[in-house]
Design a protein around this motif. Structure first.
Motif, PDB file in Angstrom:
ATOM      1  N   ARG A   1       0.756  -1.270   0.024  1.00 20.79           N
ATOM      2  CA  ARG A   1      -0.102   0.132  -0.038  1.00 20.79           C
ATOM      3  C   ARG A   1       0.785   1.167   0.025  1.00 20.79           C
ATOM      4  NH1 ARG A   1      -5.187  -1.344   1.121  1.00 20.79           N
ATOM      5  NH2 ARG A   1      -5.375  -3.420   2.170  1.00 20.79           N
TER       6      ARG A   1
ATOM      7  N   GLY B   1      -0.472   4.273   0.877  1.00 17.51           N
ATOM      8  CA  GLY B   1      -1.225   5.062   2.019  1.00 17.51           C
ATOM      9  C   GLY B   1      -2.396   4.147   2.769  1.00 17.51           C
ATOM     10  N   SER B   2      -2.611   4.890   3.987  1.00 18.56           N
ATOM     11  CA  SER B   2      -3.983   4.290   4.570  1.00 18.56           C
ATOM     12  C   SER B   2      -4.307   5.451   5.571  1.00 18.56           C
ATOM     13  CB  SER B   2      -3.507   3.087   5.348  1.00 18.56           C
ATOM     14  OG  SER B   2      -2.698   3.479   6.273  1.00 18.56           O
ATOM     15  N   CYS B   3      -5.704   5.187   6.008  1.00 22.34           N
ATOM     16  CA  CYS B   3      -6.266   6.160   6.722  1.00 22.34           C
ATOM     17  C   CYS B   3      -7.190   5.292   7.634  1.00 22.34           C
ATOM     18  CB  CYS B   3      -7.436   6.933   5.997  1.00 22.34           C
ATOM     19  SG  CYS B   3      -8.155   8.165   6.933  1.00 22.34           S
TER      20      CYS B   3
ATOM     21  N   LEU C   1      -3.126   8.780   9.751  1.00 24.03           N
ATOM     22  CA  LEU C   1      -2.868   8.526   8.249  1.00 24.03           C
ATOM     23  C   LEU C   1      -1.598   8.011   8.237  1.00 24.03           C
ATOM     24  CD1 LEU C   1      -3.760  12.346   6.940  1.00 24.03           C
ATOM     25  CD2 LEU C   1      -5.085  10.236   6.633  1.00 24.03           C
TER      26      LEU C   1
ATOM     27  N   PHE D   1       1.602   6.466   5.547  1.00 25.82           N
ATOM     28  CA  PHE D   1       2.033   6.428   4.218  1.00 25.82           C
ATOM     29  C   PHE D   1       3.354   5.349   4.050  1.00 25.82           C
ATOM     30  CE2 PHE D   1      -0.144  10.388   4.958  1.00 25.82           C
ATOM     31  CZ  PHE D   1      -0.876  10.757   3.946  1.00 25.82           C
TER      32      PHE D   1
ATOM     33  N   HIS E   1      -5.780  11.655  -1.579  1.00 24.57           N
ATOM     34  CA  HIS E   1      -6.661  10.369  -1.469  1.00 24.57           C
ATOM     35  C   HIS E   1      -6.816   9.946   0.018  1.00 24.57           C
ATOM     36  CE1 HIS E   1      -8.024   6.617  -3.075  1.00 24.57           C
ATOM     37  NE2 HIS E   1      -7.906   6.183  -1.969  1.00 24.57           N
ATOM     38  N   GLU E   2      -5.831   9.760   0.709  1.00 31.32           N
ATOM     39  CA  GLU E   2      -5.820   9.292   2.279  1.00 31.32           C
ATOM     40  C   GLU E   2      -6.566  10.530   2.978  1.00 31.32           C
ATOM     41  OE1 GLU E   2      -5.576   6.365   2.687  1.00 31.32           O
ATOM     42  OE2 GLU E   2      -4.602   5.983   0.784  1.00 31.32           O
TER      43      GLU E   2
ATOM     44  N   HIS F   1     -10.311  10.419   2.763  1.00 31.64           N
ATOM     45  CA  HIS F   1     -10.867   9.219   3.470  1.00 31.64           C
ATOM     46  C   HIS F   1     -11.242   9.775   4.999  1.00 31.64           C
ATOM     47  CE1 HIS F   1     -11.069   6.025   0.872  1.00 31.64           C
ATOM     48  NE2 HIS F   1      -9.687   5.907   0.635  1.00 31.64           N
TER      49      HIS F   1
END
Length: 129
Positions: free
Chosen positions: A61, A63-65, A71, A73, A91-92, A95
């Motif tokens: 991945r 990134g993620s939230c 957050l 990255f 994008h994140e 979210h």
């Protein structure tokens, strides 16, 4: 009568953790600074509240939230062209408002990155390694 099914396990290649750990340590600070810069720029438009920013050594991945407002990255984001890195951050960040990929979510992303479809296509061609 009992039937048993024999399942063959696949061998999973182990990645070289020594190299990626050293690289993460070396590039992590640069990635954090770059992500903070993109977050400040994008969040000036959105005004969302986030808690923590993590720079990780993820395999799959960018990134993620989290539902808690954190957050995350990938440290390899620092190696990407600025337009792709900015898209990932936006994008994140989006979210935080829409925790899905609905039409409303993509409309939020389009406010900051109008050509998000082309950028997303370009990003999918890049392999994380």
């Amino acid at each position: 009568m009992l039937w048993f099914r024999v399942v063959r396990r696949r061998t999973i290649k182990k990645r070289s953790t020594r190299k990626s750990r050293a690289e993460h340590k070396m590039l992590g600070a640069a990635a954090r600074a770059m992500v903070q810069e993109h977050l400040a720029r994008a969040n000036a438009h959105y005004g969302f509240v986030y808690k923590k920013v993590f720079i990780r050594n993820a395999r799959t991945r960018w990134g993620s939230c989290s539902s808690r407002g954190n957050l995350g990255f990938n440290y390899r984001i620092v190696k990407l062209p600025p337009e792709l890195a900015h898209y990932i951050v936006v994008h994140e960040l989006c979210h935080l408002k829409e925790f899905n990929h609905s039409t409303k979510f993509w409309a939020l992303v389009a406010e900051e990155v109008p050509n998000w479809k082309e950028v997303r296509t370009a990003l999918r061609k890049i392999r994380i390694s």
